[in-house]
Design a protein around this motif. Structure first.
Motif, PDB file in Angstrom:
ATOM      1  N   LEU A   1      -9.693   6.252  -0.697  1.00  0.00           N
ATOM      2  CA  LEU A   1      -8.598   5.390  -0.657  1.00  0.00           C
ATOM      3  C   LEU A   1      -7.851   5.896   0.636  1.00  0.00           C
ATOM      4  CD1 LEU A   1      -6.953   2.703  -1.591  1.00  0.00           C
ATOM      5  CD2 LEU A   1      -5.330   4.885  -2.562  1.00  0.00           C
TER       6      LEU A   1
ATOM      7  N   VAL B   1      -4.882   5.660   3.416  1.00  0.00           N
ATOM      8  CA  VAL B   1      -3.287   4.661   2.108  1.00  0.00           C
ATOM      9  C   VAL B   1      -2.539   4.859   4.651  1.00  0.00           C
ATOM     10  CG1 VAL B   1      -1.261   4.623   2.040  1.00  0.00           C
ATOM     11  CG2 VAL B   1      -3.125   5.224   0.939  1.00  0.00           C
TER      12      VAL B   1
ATOM     13  N   ILE C   1      -5.365  -3.820   0.249  1.00  0.00           N
ATOM     14  CA  ILE C   1      -4.966  -4.042  -0.998  1.00  0.00           C
ATOM     15  C   ILE C   1      -3.243  -3.740   0.292  1.00  0.00           C
ATOM     16  CG2 ILE C   1      -3.667  -2.700  -2.988  1.00  0.00           C
ATOM     17  CD1 ILE C   1      -6.009  -1.815  -4.298  1.00  0.00           C
TER      18      ILE C   1
ATOM     19  N   ALA D   1       0.578  -2.767  -0.199  1.00  0.00           N
ATOM     20  CA  ALA D   1       1.426  -2.646  -1.057  1.00  0.00           C
ATOM     21  C   ALA D   1       2.650  -2.349  -0.201  1.00  0.00           C
ATOM     22  CB  ALA D   1       1.064  -1.138  -0.549  1.00  0.00           C
TER      23      ALA D   1
ATOM     24  N   ALA E   1      -3.078  -2.649  -9.334  1.00  0.00           N
ATOM     25  CA  ALA E   1      -3.607  -1.944  -7.965  1.00  0.00           C
ATOM     26  C   ALA E   1      -4.932  -0.812  -8.347  1.00  0.00           C
ATOM     27  CB  ALA E   1      -2.412  -1.574  -7.320  1.00  0.00           C
TER      28      ALA E   1
ATOM     29  N   MET F   1      -5.699   1.176   1.800  1.00  0.00           N
ATOM     30  CA  MET F   1      -4.067   0.570   1.459  1.00  0.00           C
ATOM     31  C   MET F   1      -2.997   0.574   2.474  1.00  0.00           C
ATOM     32  SD  MET F   1      -2.045   1.528  -2.134  1.00  0.00           S
ATOM     33  CE  MET F   1      -1.741   2.881  -1.980  1.00  0.00           C
TER      34      MET F   1
END
Length: 300
Positions: free
Chosen positions: A9, A11, A36, A38, A85, A101
Motif C-alpha cells: 500500500l 500512501v 483509495i 483518505a 477500507a 491511498m
C-alpha cells in the motif's frame, strides 16, 4: 489477501494543495492499480467545491474509491473508514500487488495503516448539545472545557479543529473518562507492506498555491454550495475550513472579502498542522511534488 508482505500500500500524504491528487493518479497509472481516498470530506456527495475533489477528468484517469461514497446526512467516522477500507483492500489485493491511498486527513490515514483506539460512541444528544455550544459561543469555550477535563489531549491535539475538540468532549461526557485515557492501543500489524510518500515544497510556494485554490473555489461557486448545505451546518464535516467561514458570511457576521481572507489564512494554518502531523507519523519519506524520478527510484 495474500499472507506476509507480498502486497504493498503506497500512501501519499502531505499538506492541502501540494499536489497529492496528481501524484496519486500518476502512481496508480504507473502500477496499473486503483486509488483509495483518505480525505475525510471528499466522501460526501454534497461537498465538492470546498473539498477540492478530483475533477471528472482526473476520476477517469484512475479508479477512485471513497469519493462521493456517502451523503452528508450520514455519520462516517475514522473507525468506519478503517473497517470499510480494509475490506476493500482485501478485494483490491486479489487483483493488484500495489494499491495507492491518497489523503491529507491524518486520523483516517492512521486508521488504515495502524488501527484506531476502540473509542466509545456518544449518544447523538451529547453531540448536538456540544454543536449548539460551538454555534452559540464559538470554539474557544469548547477548547477551555477540554483543557479543564483532559489537559493531556488538549496539549497534543489539533485544538483548532472543531471536530477533534467536540469528539474528545463527547467521549468525556458520555463516559466520565478523558479522551486521552482511551488512546493507548498499540499499533496493529497489517498483512501488507505500507510505504508512505510525503509531498512538500517551499512554504511560500505552497501558500501561494493555497491562496490561488481558494480564489478558484469562490469562482466555481463555493458560496452557493455552502448555501445549499445550511440545513446541515452542524454536521461535523461542515465545521471545517472553507465552510465555517462562508456560513459566517451568510449569517451577516463578516463580509465575503473577510470570509475569503479567513479561508486562505485557516487553510495555510491547516497545511502547517498537516506537515507537522505527517513529519511525526510513521516512516514518511519526503519529496518535492514534481520529483517523479526520485519517488519511483525510492519505490523500486
Amino acid at each position: 489477501m495474500a499472507g506476509g508482505h507480498t502486497k504493498r500500500l503506497i500512501v501519499v500524504v502531505g499538506p492541502t494543495a501540494v499536489g497529492k491528487t496528481t501524484m496519486g493518479i500518476a502512481l496508480a497509472k504507473h502500477f496499473k492499480t486503483e486509488i483509495i481516498s483518505a480525505d475525510s470530506r471528499q466522501f460526501y456527495k454534497e461537498m465538492s467545491i470546498g473539498t477540492a475533489k478530483p475533477d471528472v477528468n482526473e476520476l477517469t484517469e484512475a479508479k477512485h474509491h471513497f469519493i462521493d461514497s456517502h451523503t452528508i446526512e450520514e455519520e462516517y467516522s475514522a473507525g468506519d473508514f478503517e473497517r470499510d477500507a480494509l475490506s476493500l483492500l482485501d478485494t483490491l489485493f486479489e487483483k493488484h500487488d500495489v494499491v495507492v491511498m491518497v489523503g491529507g486527513s491524518g486520523l483516517f490515514v492512521r486508521a488504515v495503516c495502524e488501527g484506531l483506539d476502540d473509542l466509545p460512541k456518544a449518544p447523538a444528544v451529547v453531540r448536538e448539545r456540544l454543536n449548539g455550544i460551538f454555534e452559540r459561543k464559538g470554539l474557544e469555550s469548547l477548547q477551555q472545557k477540554l483543557k479543564e477535563v483532559d489537559p493531556d489531549y488538549y496539549h497534543h491535539a489539533d485544538i483548532h479543529n472543531p471536530q477533534r475538540v467536540i469528539r474528545a468532549l463527547e467521549v468525556y461526557e458520555a463516559t466520565g473518562k478523558p479522551f486521552s485515557s482511551y488512546r493507548v492501543r498499540e499499533m496493529v500489524e497489517r498483512p501488507f507492506e505500507i510505504i508512505t510518500v510525503g509531498l512538500n515544497m517551499d512554504r511560500q510556494m505552497l501558500y501561494d498555491r493555497i491562496n490561488l485554490r481558494v480564489d478558484m473555489m469562490i469562482e466555481k461557486g463555493l458560496v452557493n454550495e455552502v448555501r445549499s448545505l445550511l440545513s446541515y451546518r452542524n454536521k461535523p464535516a461542515l465545521l471545517t475550513v472553507g465552510y465555517a467561514e462562508i456560513f459566517d458570511f451568510i449569517d451577516g457576521e463578516i463580509t465575503l472579502e473577510e470570509a475569503i481572507f479567513r479561508i486562505k489564512q485557516n487553510s495555510r494554518r491547516y497545511a502547517k498542522r498537516q506537515i507537522t502531523w505527517f513529519k511525526k507519523y510513521g516512516n514518511t519519506v519526503w519529496f518535492e511534488p514534481d520529483d517523479w524520478k526520485g519517488i519511483l527510484s525510492f519505490l523500486r
